[in-house]
Design a protein around this motif. Structure first.
Motif, PDB file in Angstrom:
ATOM      1  N   ARG A 183      39.165  39.197  45.718  1.00 55.37           N
ATOM      2  CA  ARG A 183      39.537  38.510  44.466  1.00 55.37           C
ATOM      3  C   ARG A 183      38.686  38.993  43.304  1.00 55.37           C
ATOM      4  NH1 ARG A 183      39.716  33.992  47.978  1.00 55.37           N
ATOM      5  NH2 ARG A 183      37.723  33.233  47.170  1.00 55.37           N
ATOM      6  N   ASP A 184      37.392  39.221  43.578  1.00 57.57           N
ATOM      7  CA  ASP A 184      36.493  39.714  42.533  1.00 57.57           C
ATOM      8  C   ASP A 184      36.891  41.119  42.098  1.00 57.57           C
ATOM      9  OD1 ASP A 184      33.896  39.076  41.056  1.00 57.57           O
ATOM     10  OD2 ASP A 184      33.463  41.059  41.879  1.00 57.57           O
TER      11      ASP A 184
ATOM     12  N   ALA B  36      39.966  42.347  42.111  1.00 57.03           N
ATOM     13  CA  ALA B  36      41.147  42.200  41.254  1.00 57.03           C
ATOM     14  C   ALA B  36      40.750  41.711  39.861  1.00 57.03           C
ATOM     15  CB  ALA B  36      42.143  41.235  41.904  1.00 57.03           C
ATOM     16  N   ARG B  37      39.822  40.770  39.816  1.00 56.87           N
ATOM     17  CA  ARG B  37      39.361  40.239  38.525  1.00 56.87           C
ATOM     18  C   ARG B  37      38.707  41.331  37.694  1.00 56.87           C
ATOM     19  NH1 ARG B  37      35.665  37.089  40.405  1.00 56.87           N
ATOM     20  NH2 ARG B  37      37.205  35.580  41.105  1.00 56.87           N
ATOM     21  N   TRP B  38      37.866  42.120  38.343  1.00 58.19           N
ATOM     22  CA  TRP B  38      37.167  43.212  37.648  1.00 58.19           C
ATOM     23  C   TRP B  38      38.155  44.237  37.117  1.00 58.19           C
ATOM     24  CZ3 TRP B  38      36.133  48.304  39.948  1.00 58.19           C
ATOM     25  CH2 TRP B  38      35.329  49.112  39.136  1.00 58.19           C
TER      26      TRP B  38
ATOM     27  N   ARG C 228      36.695  36.693  48.997  1.00 58.12           N
ATOM     28  CA  ARG C 228      36.051  36.518  47.678  1.00 58.12           C
ATOM     29  C   ARG C 228      35.841  37.875  47.007  1.00 58.12           C
ATOM     30  NH1 ARG C 228      33.015  32.391  50.186  1.00 58.12           N
ATOM     31  NH2 ARG C 228      31.296  33.834  50.612  1.00 58.12           N
TER      32      ARG C 228
ATOM     33  N   ASP D  19      41.107  43.571  36.272  1.00 60.38           N
ATOM     34  CA  ASP D  19      42.045  42.855  35.393  1.00 60.38           C
ATOM     35  C   ASP D  19      43.478  43.017  35.893  1.00 60.38           C
ATOM     36  OD1 ASP D  19      42.710  41.169  33.314  1.00 60.38           O
ATOM     37  OD2 ASP D  19      42.922  42.798  31.853  1.00 60.38           O
TER      38      ASP D  19
ATOM     39  N   TRP E 109      30.337  48.688  40.749  1.00 57.37           N
ATOM     40  CA  TRP E 109      30.895  47.341  40.936  1.00 57.37           C
ATOM     41  C   TRP E 109      30.391  46.727  42.240  1.00 57.37           C
ATOM     42  CZ3 TRP E 109      34.188  45.995  45.014  1.00 57.37           C
ATOM     43  CH2 TRP E 109      34.574  44.647  45.018  1.00 57.37           C
TER      44      TRP E 109
ATOM     45  N   GLU F 249      46.504  41.398  38.776  1.00 59.03           N
ATOM     46  CA  GLU F 249      46.896  40.263  39.625  1.00 59.03           C
ATOM     47  C   GLU F 249      46.831  40.710  41.090  1.00 59.03           C
ATOM     48  OE1 GLU F 249      50.808  37.453  40.545  1.00 59.03           O
ATOM     49  OE2 GLU F 249      50.779  38.792  38.795  1.00 59.03           O
TER      50      GLU F 249
ATOM     51  N   SER G 293      31.703  41.783  39.222  1.00 54.00           N
ATOM     52  CA  SER G 293      32.716  41.905  38.168  1.00 54.00           C
ATOM     53  C   SER G 293      32.142  41.787  36.762  1.00 54.00           C
ATOM     54  CB  SER G 293      33.816  40.861  38.366  1.00 54.00           C
ATOM     55  OG  SER G 293      33.282  39.565  38.340  1.00 54.00           O
TER      56      SER G 293
END
Length: 368
Positions: free
Chosen positions: A354-355, A357-359, A351, A361, A57, A363, A62
């Motif tokens: 946040r990426d 957390a997005r990867w 950033r 899935d 990663w 919150e 992500s």
């Protein structure tokens, strides 16, 4: 012998970061990324995610789907060897030493003990190979433990005969991991897993492994402390170098010299190869870091599984975070700043968080 290159610490850091694919231009292919890194360590702790997935990663972002990594392992495009994943082409560089197990020439006492233990349990060895030949690949639970001499140690491996026998059969080049991970790992005959590539002589294989290692790390010592999974030294590979302000000789990959550098922010696994050589990390990056998951909570400064934070060519801090999958959140406890973050650094690191957390899935839950 050639020219000795004169490098600043910044030069050395940039060479290391670029070799590890942590610059602004991200990788896009899983197998080719592992090829350049030369290996990805399989470490089961997943306070955030398994280390191998975190390493990929950090390079791919992500868009990286972890299933691609495990599919490549199941399809033998990546092969597990000694708790690491490597590209299939590199396995031939290890097979000459496997054929000489437990070693060439005069054996040390511990090598003699290993050899004699396997010999004493040769019937068990044959039973395992025969079962795999007939029905493999198989998980450990379906393999026979017919050892007549138990494995004895002073620690947690006592009486774990089957696991230790499999480990020795991998070292001998007779058995190989055939996909899966952890308790679901499968085993098969190495002849079915390893590519049928020409095997170089032992000394040539070592030279080629040193060159592969230097290409992956960019700059390293010719000699270094022995580590369990992979050496950190590179012998005579590359060209000699000195680093301003650091004592001793280094070896540098000449392909990395004089190359442009465009850095970025990255969050690294504690087992990332950029920081695996802790002595180099201290000398070149001047970064203070210890993985604290083995320490009592009250003694931790940065957190159970703090991720080193890279910004450009500097390691600038640690992220203390945990993935709480039951609650569906990535919990950030702290961003420890080794140096004061500028607005640009803060924005870039945020950033990446946040990426992450997005990867995952999940919150993002962070302190105000």
């Amino acid at each position: 012998m050639g020219q000795t290159h004169q490098l600043s610490r910044k030069d050395a850091r940039r060479i290391a970061v670029r070799a590890q694919l942590l610059t602004k231009q991200r990788s896009t292919d899983v197998v080719e990324t592992v090829r350049q890194l030369s290996l990805v360590q399989l470490e089961p702790t997943s306070a955030i995610a398994p280390s191998a997935e975190l390493v990929l990663w950090s390079r791919l972002g992500s868009a990286f789907d972890p299933q691609e990594l495990w599919d490549a392992a199941d399809e033998q495009r990546l092969i597990e060897l000694h708790q690491t994943l490597r590209v299939a082409d590199d396995i031939a560089l290890h097979r000459a030493e496997m054929a000489e197990w437990p070693g060439a020439g005069a054996l040390r006492d511990w090598q003699v003990e290993l050899r004699d233990w396997v010999r004493a349990n040769n019937a068990c060895r044959r039973d395992i190979l025969e079962r795999l030949r007939a029905d493999g690949p198989l998980p450990t639970s379906e393999l026979p433990d017919t050892c007549v001499v138990p494995w004895a140690s002073s620690g947690w491996n006592d009486n774990r005969n089957l696991r230790m026998m499999l480990d020795k059969l991998v070292q001998r080049g007779e058995v190989a991991a055939a996909g899966g991970t952890g308790r679901d790992r499968l085993w098969d005959l190495a002849s079915r897993i390893y590519p049928d590539d020409p095997v170089p002589p032992v000394e040539e294989a070592r030279r080629l492994r040193d060159a592969r290692r230097l290409s992956a790390v960019g700059i390293a010592r010719a000699k270094g402390t022995k580590l369990p999974l992979e050496p950190i030294d590179v012998g005579d590979a590359g060209e000699p170098a000195v680093v301003e302000g650091v004592r001793g000789q280094w070896r540098v990959d000449p392909a990395q010299l004089g190359q442009p550098f465009a850095g970025r922010a990255a969050l690294l696994s504690p087992f990332d190869r950029l920081v695996a050589d802790r002595k180099r990390m201290n000398e070149i990056f001047e970064f203070d870091y210890i993985l604290e998951m083995y320490k009592p909570a009250a003694q931790r400064r940065w957190g159970y599984y703090a991720l080193p934070i890279l910004y450009g060519d500097r390691l600038v801090g640690k992220l203390d975070a945990r993935a709480d999958r039951d609650a569906g959140v990535l919990r950030v406890t702290a961003v420890h700043q080794d140096v004061p973050f500028s607005n640009a650094m803060t924005a870039a690191v945020d950033r990446e968080i946040r990426d992450l957390a997005r990867w995952l899935d999940l919150e993002l839950v962070a302190p105000d």
